[in-house]
Write a protein that holds these residues in place. Structure first.
Motif, short mmCIF file in Angstrom:
data_model
loop_
_atom_site.label_atom_id
_atom_site.label_comp_id
_atom_site.label_asym_id
_atom_site.label_seq_id
_atom_site.Cartn_x
_atom_site.Cartn_y
_atom_site.Cartn_z
N ASN A 347 0.83 -1.20 0.00
CA ASN A 347 0.00 0.00 0.00
C ASN A 347 0.87 1.26 0.00
O ASN A 347 1.58 1.53 0.96
CB ASN A 347 -0.92 0.01 1.23
N THR A 349 0.93 4.72 0.68
CA THR A 349 0.06 5.65 1.39
C THR A 349 0.79 6.92 1.79
O THR A 349 2.00 6.91 2.02
CB THR A 349 -0.51 5.01 2.67
N TYR A 361 -8.01 3.31 2.16
CA TYR A 361 -7.78 1.87 2.10
C TYR A 361 -8.69 1.16 3.08
O TYR A 361 -9.15 1.73 4.08
CB TYR A 361 -6.32 1.56 2.44
#
Length: 712
Positions: A347, A349, A361
């Motif tokens: 991820n 982020t 998410y």
């Protein structure tokens, strides 16, 4: 900079922190209620953060566009990308301008102080700053508070500062927690390299301060590795240190750049399973090192919250007429291991600084706090200590024994003692042992003083002449009616002045220490010859209790020498000054950029060596009872440097051992005395002494290499 002297961590403090961490259900549980609660307060409704964004209906009354300033020590460091995202998002939620991001790119406290002063002059409505020095920010913070500007610290803190609160990780507790994991993975007595970019700085030094008591209690051997402020420096420094310490079992990095350097060193030298490592922070290269098994864990201190929370707290203070006072906030301690690193890499982020999109998410379906806090060494890729048992008891003993630079010269020393005791029955007689102690003491003291400078890659060629000049100064003052005690005090003050002058010439005028102190050596020699008319003189203070205490007693000079060497050892190993000295010698530029006063450190080292050389010179002259104005001071200095070098101190700086110097001085004393006892001609003495020094050094190097090969 944090306190130089490592401090013990109260076990109750660590346990309380752990219990609080468990009670609050971990990092996720700390962060999520706070953030979700903020959304509820700011929106007055429980809308989903993934779908709701309404800036037309603010939660608070109409308010000014509060202006805040964040002062940072490494403004371009990727670690603080998430911090900048956090302060930006908080400002957007609160309807205020994005706080200014300023400070220094190289941990220069002067730039940071200037940035705070500029913020005060504007004036802004609040300041958040990293406190990386114990005193440099006290004045600016007080000026801001006196001007009605709230100040909070983030990422790095100094409790002695009057800032209103600290938002960030408890670095000392985090260091202790990391050390607790490390000691379970390696055998007792192992060498741990503690890799730090800039020793002494307040944002990372506490991570070592917290770890040291745990390592000490577990019986580990430790060494500080100064990496430097830039990744290229850190990579080179870690590789070079490993080349000289291949017996190291664990490389404990306490900052992002050094974490990458540790991972690269382990990968480059195929050390997986041989030398373990750990990191700090969650930069992509560090996370990849965890995923690849090059480092066993890293620590997430949630950089995003270190921008978000200070902005919110400064806002609330302003809008509430100061009633909502900023409060300390621990942004957490999360261990990222091979078992939980995948989501970090998957991820991208803004919360971790790895992405730029504002994306929502899905949260985890299950929070396994037990797995987060209690993964086993095997699950993390850490080799259990029992693995080393397979290599045999003698092999493990040799690993620990030969990690220390002093070991091989100690073996040489013992061998010489055995040899001369066999050759002469008088070697261990009381009189002969006293004679060796008296001969060794000045060499050990001068050598210990030179260690301070050699650690800085400097040298003092005038140390031996100061040793000879100080007692002459006492005699000249005594002849003019000054009491003996005061004459000694004034003489030592004169020595301090000599050291300060040497330091100022080297630091201020940038004259190489070799040249500056060589000139001082001849200057002092000339002064002695002129003042004495080149006539030998009796030393004063050679009778009564005073004389017995200061030199004529059988063991007086030896005990004085041992005490002085012990003080220098404690100064170098157990104080902030000693850490600054080693850091400056290992990486002067990086240390200066970190705020270490490298110029003052050098000057003080020149002062210290001049002081102790003058003191032992006076003691030695009281024992001998006479003074020779033509005695060559360079000989005394060279003996001290020889003791330091054969004891394991590097001429290039960054590696110093006072204990090794003491053993080296004993070696020289044993050689001098032993040759006299067995009747070696004076014509051969210097030649044989030089040969023995070379042999000792060669054995030292070869044994270290052999040990490294057996470990691999």
């Amino acid at each position: 900079m944090g306190k130089f002297e490592p401090h013990e961590v109260d076990p109750r403090q660590y346990e309380a922190s752990r219990r609080r961490f468990l009670k609050q259900a971990g990092i996720a549980a700390v962060s999520v209620p706070f953030l979700s609660g903020m959304v509820d307060v700011l929106t007055e409704r429980g809308a989903s953060a993934a779908t709701y964004k309404d800036e037309s209906d603010p939660a608070f009354a109409k308010h000014p566009a509060y202006r805040f300033t964040f002062v940072n020590h490494v403004t371009t460091n990727p670690f603080f990308t998430a911090t900048q995202d956090g302060l930006h998002d908080a400002a957007t939620l609160l309807g205020i301008p994005t706080p200014a991001w300023t400070g220094s790119t190289v941990s220069a406290t002067s730039d940071m102080v200037n940035a705070i002063d500029v913020a005060i002059a504007r004036p802004v409505n609040g300041i958040a700053t990293c406190l990386i020095d114990p005193t440099a920010f006290n004045g600016p913070v007080d000026r801001a508070l006196n001007s009605g500007i709230p100040v909070v610290a983030y990422n790095a803190d100094e409790p002695g500062n009057n800032r209103m609160c600290y938002i960030g990780q408890s670095n000392t507790v985090a260091g202790a927690a990391a050390a607790a994991r490390i000691v379970k993975a390696i055998p007792k007595g192992s060498l741990i390299g503690m890799v730090i970019a800039t020793p002494g700085t307040g944002n990372i030094q506490p991570r070592i301060d917290g770890a040291l008591p745990v390592f000490k209690a577990a019986g580990m051997d430790t060494a500080v590795v100064a990496g430097g402020a830039l990744l290229a420096q850190e990579t080179t420094a870690v590789q070079a240190w490993w080349e000289g310490h291949k017996a190291v079992k664990f490389l404990y990095a306490v900052d992002d750049g050094d974490s990458v350097a540790v991972a690269q060193c382990i990968a480059k030298n195929n050390l997986k399973g041989i030398t373990l490592g750990s990191g700090w922070d969650v930069g992509i290269p560090v996370l990849q090192g965890v995923s690849n098994g090059q480092i066993q864990f890293t620590i997430d201190q949630q950089a995003y919250l270190q921008g978000f929370i200070p902005t919110v707290q400064l806002f609330l203070y302003n809008i509430s007429a100061g009633l909502m006072k900023p409060c300390d906030t621990d942004t957490g301690l999360g261990f990222v291991t091979k078992t939980n690193v995948a989501p970090y890499l998957k991820n991208k982020t803004r919360f971790e600084g790895s992405g730029t999109k504002e994306t929502a998410y899905k949260p985890p379906t299950k929070i396994s706090l037990w797995a987060l806090l209690h993964t086993t060494p095997e699950e993390e890729g850490l080799a259990p200590a029992s693995r080393y048992a397979e290599r045999g008891h003698l092999r493990r003993v040799s690993d620990v024994l030969f990690q220390r630079a002093e070991t091989t010269i100690f073996i040489v020393c013992v061998a010489l003692i055995i040899y001369f005791s066999i050759r002469s029955s008088a070697f261990f007689s009381y009189t002969n042992v006293v004679t060796m102690a008296q001969y060794t003491a000045p060499i050990a003291v001068i050598g210990a003083g030179e260690v301070l400078l050699l650690d800085l890659a400097e040298i003092d060629l005038s140390a031996g002449q100061v040793f000879l000049t100080a007692p002459w100064f006492v005699v000249l003052l005594s002849r003019r009616g000054i009491p003996l005690g005061w004459a000694i005090v004034v003489s030592l003050l004169f020595c301090i002045a000599i050291g300060a002058f040497n330091g100022l010439i080297v630091v201020g005028l940038r004259v190489p220490s070799f040249v500056a102190t060589l000139g001082m050596n001849y200057l002092l020699a000339g002064l002695v010859l002129i003042a004495s008319n080149d006539i030998t003189s009796d030393m004063v203070g050679t009778s009564g209790k005073f004389g017995r205490f200061f030199g004529i007693g059988s063991w007086a000079e030896g005990l004085w020498g041992l005490a002085i060497v012990a003080i220098i050892w404690a100064l170098l190993k157990g104080t902030r000054f000693g850490l600054h000295t080693t850091a400056t010698g290992g990486n002067e530029l990086g240390s200066a950029e970190a705020g270490i006063p490298v110029r003052q450190v050098k000057i003080w080292c020149f002062v210290i060596i001049a002081l102790i050389c003058g003191l032992i010179g006076i003691i030695d002259s009281i024992r001998i009872g006479s003074l020779d104005p033509a005695a060559p001071g360079l000989n005394e200095m060279l003996s001290g440097v020889s003791a330091a070098v054969i004891g394991g101190t590097a001429l290039t700086g960054g590696k110093a051992t006072v204990l090794g110097t003491l053993i080296g001085a004993v070696v020289l004393g044993v050689l001098e005395d032993g040759f006299n006892l067995i009747g070696v001609s004076a014509n051969w003495f210097i030649l044989v002494e030089g040969a023995v020094i070379l042999v000792a050094m060669a054995i030292n190097v070869q044994l270290a290499r052999a040990t490294a090969r057996t470990i691999r």
